[in-house]
Design a protein around this motif. Structure first.
Motif, mmCIF file in Angstrom:
data_model
loop_
_atom_site.group_PDB
_atom_site.id
_atom_site.type_symbol
_atom_site.label_atom_id
_atom_site.label_comp_id
_atom_site.label_asym_id
_atom_site.label_seq_id
_atom_site.Cartn_x
_atom_site.Cartn_y
_atom_site.Cartn_z
ATOM 1 N N ASP A 56 11.933 6.488 6.840
ATOM 2 C CA ASP A 56 10.513 6.725 6.606
ATOM 3 C C ASP A 56 10.240 8.207 6.335
ATOM 4 O OD1 ASP A 56 8.796 4.088 7.866
ATOM 5 O OD2 ASP A 56 10.865 4.328 8.510
ATOM 6 N N PHE A 57 10.789 9.070 7.202
ATOM 7 C CA PHE A 57 10.556 10.508 7.076
ATOM 8 C C PHE A 57 10.966 11.014 5.693
ATOM 9 C CE2 PHE A 57 11.867 14.957 8.704
ATOM 10 C CZ PHE A 57 10.603 15.465 8.443
ATOM 11 N N LEU A 93 -2.987 13.264 3.766
ATOM 12 C CA LEU A 93 -2.672 14.528 4.426
ATOM 13 C C LEU A 93 -3.154 14.548 5.878
ATOM 14 C CD1 LEU A 93 -3.318 17.075 1.538
ATOM 15 C CD2 LEU A 93 -1.111 16.304 2.454
ATOM 16 N N ARG A 94 -4.232 13.824 6.149
ATOM 17 C CA ARG A 94 -4.739 13.782 7.530
ATOM 18 C C ARG A 94 -3.754 13.108 8.471
ATOM 19 N NH1 ARG A 94 -10.072 13.067 5.373
ATOM 20 N NH2 ARG A 94 -9.982 10.805 5.581
ATOM 21 N N ILE A 95 -3.022 12.108 7.982
ATOM 22 C CA ILE A 95 -2.112 11.403 8.899
ATOM 23 C C ILE A 95 -0.671 11.919 8.810
ATOM 24 C CG2 ILE A 95 -3.540 9.330 8.739
ATOM 25 C CD1 ILE A 95 -1.126 7.984 7.349
ATOM 26 N N LEU A 96 -0.404 12.790 7.843
ATOM 27 C CA LEU A 96 0.962 13.302 7.707
ATOM 28 C C LEU A 96 1.227 14.519 8.590
ATOM 29 C CD1 LEU A 96 1.628 12.826 3.888
ATOM 30 C CD2 LEU A 96 2.414 11.431 5.814
ATOM 31 N N ASN A 97 0.407 14.680 9.625
ATOM 32 C CA ASN A 97 0.613 15.776 10.575
ATOM 33 C C ASN A 97 1.583 15.390 11.675
ATOM 34 O OD1 ASN A 97 -1.005 13.926 11.834
ATOM 35 N ND2 ASN A 97 -2.440 15.418 12.688
ATOM 36 N N GLY A 98 2.042 14.151 11.649
ATOM 37 C CA GLY A 98 3.030 13.689 12.636
ATOM 38 C C GLY A 98 4.278 13.207 11.932
ATOM 39 N N PHE A 99 5.349 12.990 12.701
ATOM 40 C CA PHE A 99 6.627 12.602 12.107
ATOM 41 C C PHE A 99 7.042 11.170 12.425
ATOM 42 C CE2 PHE A 99 7.561 17.347 12.605
ATOM 43 C CZ PHE A 99 7.159 17.629 11.309
ATOM 44 N N ASN A 100 6.425 10.551 13.438
ATOM 45 C CA ASN A 100 6.779 9.160 13.690
ATOM 46 C C ASN A 100 6.239 8.286 12.564
ATOM 47 O OD1 ASN A 100 4.167 9.842 14.881
ATOM 48 N ND2 ASN A 100 4.091 7.694 15.537
ATOM 49 N N ALA A 101 6.824 7.101 12.419
ATOM 50 C CA ALA A 101 6.556 6.283 11.228
ATOM 51 C C ALA A 101 5.109 5.836 11.117
ATOM 52 C CB ALA A 101 7.481 5.058 11.226
ATOM 53 N N GLU A 119 -1.801 3.606 10.204
ATOM 54 C CA GLU A 119 -1.435 4.995 9.907
ATOM 55 C C GLU A 119 0.029 5.086 9.469
ATOM 56 O OE1 GLU A 119 -2.449 7.617 13.068
ATOM 57 O OE2 GLU A 119 -4.600 7.335 12.801
ATOM 58 N N PHE A 120 0.430 4.166 8.605
ATOM 59 C CA PHE A 120 1.830 4.104 8.197
ATOM 60 C C PHE A 120 2.130 5.244 7.234
ATOM 61 C CE2 PHE A 120 5.392 2.164 5.719
ATOM 62 C CZ PHE A 120 6.302 2.148 6.758
ATOM 63 N N ARG A 121 2.949 6.164 7.705
ATOM 64 C CA ARG A 121 3.163 7.398 6.955
ATOM 65 C C ARG A 121 4.017 7.191 5.709
ATOM 66 N NH1 ARG A 121 2.912 9.434 12.514
ATOM 67 N NH2 ARG A 121 0.985 10.660 12.636
ATOM 68 N N GLY A 122 4.841 6.152 5.690
ATOM 69 C CA GLY A 122 5.614 5.882 4.484
ATOM 70 C C GLY A 122 4.716 5.573 3.304
ATOM 71 N N GLU A 123 3.702 4.740 3.517
ATOM 72 C CA GLU A 123 2.749 4.441 2.448
ATOM 73 C C GLU A 123 1.994 5.706 2.040
ATOM 74 O OE1 GLU A 123 -0.609 1.138 1.407
ATOM 75 O OE2 GLU A 123 -0.729 2.010 3.420
ATOM 76 N N ALA A 124 1.548 6.464 3.034
ATOM 77 C CA ALA A 124 0.819 7.695 2.724
ATOM 78 C C ALA A 124 1.681 8.662 1.926
ATOM 79 C CB ALA A 124 0.351 8.357 4.021
ATOM 80 N N GLY A 125 2.955 8.758 2.288
ATOM 81 C CA GLY A 125 3.842 9.703 1.623
ATOM 82 C C GLY A 125 4.118 9.361 0.174
ATOM 83 N N VAL A 126 4.423 8.090 -0.106
ATOM 84 C CA VAL A 126 4.753 7.736 -1.497
ATOM 85 C C VAL A 126 3.522 7.810 -2.388
ATOM 86 C CG1 VAL A 126 6.774 6.359 -0.890
ATOM 87 C CG2 VAL A 126 4.544 5.239 -1.090
ATOM 88 N N LEU A 127 2.342 7.473 -1.849
ATOM 89 C CA LEU A 127 1.133 7.591 -2.661
ATOM 90 C C LEU A 127 0.761 9.052 -2.880
ATOM 91 C CD1 LEU A 127 -1.213 4.670 -1.519
ATOM 92 C CD2 LEU A 127 0.033 4.909 -3.667
ATOM 93 N N TYR A 128 0.919 9.869 -1.849
ATOM 94 C CA TYR A 128 0.661 11.296 -2.020
ATOM 95 C C TYR A 128 1.558 11.860 -3.123
ATOM 96 C CZ TYR A 128 0.587 16.304 -1.206
ATOM 97 O OH TYR A 128 0.484 17.663 -1.388
#
Length: 444
Positions: free
Chosen positions: A79-80, A60-68, A421-430
């Protein structure tokens, strides 16, 4: 990396189990021994596993942005699509909605959807950028070897609606068309410009599974005179998911529902007919339409594609028995490399002699991507295989806690690679954590 094994009651460390002498040790850190476990016991383990809290908070800390990620300036729709649910937890709904609408503003006249959107002041790479009056200050580009941009956007819209209940986005005007009309135009682009009528499936350029790089050296993300057109499971599974998502947001009695319902049925049938190897319980990598880029003595059918296969499971293309067979193949592949998880892109890797644009074990050529491995966790959960889902997610959690979120990992050294800070990994794990916790709350 702590190796976690299933004893039939709980997950414990290898050292603790070795002392008991009553468990068969296996090499993959997230493989179960097949012993049944009571739902309440598993639920308690999930709800008391502090690693889930840690990874969720970091995500959640890194999902405050939209770039990958920190290595990318663009918002990439592929990615988004995979972190939009987490974004809605930390960003204002309007910000998320505006990011979705941006891709419709950048949509091509033929209905195609771009890959990346970037503030024009930062558009410095060697892409062929496009601009439109609908999105002043923005540029876009498209990796034309892919066929997943349109389907990713449609999936993202469905997730946004499910998470917010805001169906008004469908009637939002972008230029002279509503979002709903633009979604239909995106799907029609695939049916017109990326359709292989002889197979009744969509096509793309030859890449590794879900990847975006062609085999030959050079600027591998763009269609060129060397491109070998083909059909693969990833593109078609993503289209089925998008069609399924689209049909949840339009009335079942409508002509548009009937049209795309028939399209989905046909693609599902043709996937099973042309791409699924029932004898081997796996997908063939490619059906070539204008010749193969690989030498005749290279047996590509030995390659196991994990990402596209996970998407096929999510698309509802498999029985539970088939999913077990598929999952076992993923685990078998992961056991062959010291630091691999079920997110290893392909196995074995393509030799550099046949794929000179990407070295073996690098990036999409047998790099390990939680971005797709995490989707298999979703799939296992959706089919009631929660023991497997939790076990196979476990090494992914340990890796994030140790290294943070990264684009991919080297399977022979465990080294984190690519963008931080790869948001794709953060998103699927979240998302996976939320799914398993929701199940556990009901099962406890």
């Amino acid at each position: 990396m702590k190796r976690l094994l299933f004893t039939g009651l709980l997950f414990t460390s290898v050292a603790a189990q070795a002392q008991t002498g009553d468990v068969k040790l296996v090499s993959y850190p997230g493989r179960t021994d097949g012993t049944a476990i009571r739902d309440k016991v598993l639920a308690n383990q999930i709800l008391t596993d502090s690693r889930l809290d840690t990874v969720e908070a970091r995500a959640l800390r890194i999902l405050n942005g939209f770039n990958a990620g920190s290595g990318y300036g663009e918002i990439w729709i592929r990615d988004f699509n995979t972190f939009i649910i987490g974004s809605l937890k930390v960003r204002d709904r309007k910000d998320v909605k505006d990011a979705l609408l941006l891709f419709f503003k950048l949509q091509g006249a033929d209905g195609n959807i771009c890959d990346g959107a970037i503030n024009e002041a930062h558009a410095r790479l060697s892409y062929q950028y496009s601009k439109t009056d609908l999105a002043p200050g923005w540029k876009s580009h498209k990796n034309t070897v892919e066929t997943d941009q349109e389907t990713s956007l449609i999936q993202a819209v469905r997730k946004y609606i499910d998470a917010t209940g805001d169906k008004s986005i469908l009637e939002e005007k972008v230029g002279e068309q509503t979002v709903l009309q633009r979604m239909e135009a995106a799907m029609d682009f695939l049916l017109k410009e990326r359709w292989a009528p002889e197979y009744g499936l969509i096509k793309g350029a030859t890449t590794i599974d879900w990847g975006d790089v062609q085999p030959e050296t050079g600027w591998g993300v763009a269609i060129n005179e060397k491109t070998k057109w083909c059909i693969d499971i990833y593109d078609n599974a993503m289209f089925v998911i998008a069609l399924n998502d689209f049909m949840t947001i339009v009335p079942k009695s409508s002509d548009i529902y009937k049209k795309y319902n028939e399209t989905a049925k046909g693609i599902k049938k043709n996937i099973r007919k042309h791409l699924w190897d029932a004898k081997s319980n796996k997908y063939i990598p490619h059906i070539y339409l204008n010749g193969s880029p690989f030498p005749a003595n290279f047996d590509e059918n030995k390659m196991l594609y994990t990402g596209g296969t996970a998407c096929a499971v999510l698309a509802g293309l498999h029985s539970k028995n088939e999913i077990r067979a598929i999952n076992n193949q993923f685990l078998d592949a992961a056991e062959k490399e010291k630091f691999a998880t079920i997110g290893m892109t392909v196995y074995p890797p393509y030799p550099v002699e046949v794929f000179p644009n990407m070295a073996a074990y690098h990036y999409q050529n047998a790099g390990d991507w939680t971005w797709f491995g995490g989707r298999m966790i979703h799939a296992l959960h959706l089919y009631g295989m929660n023991t497997e889902a939790y076990a196979e997610m476990s090494p992914m959690l340990d890796r994030v806690i140790k290294h943070g979120f990264h684009e991919w990992y080297e399977v022979r050294s465990g080294k984190p690679s690519g963008s931080g800070e790869f948001r794709g990994e953060a998103g699927v794990l979240y998302d996976a954590i939320q799914m398993l916790r929701k199940w556990a709350q009901k099962a406890k």
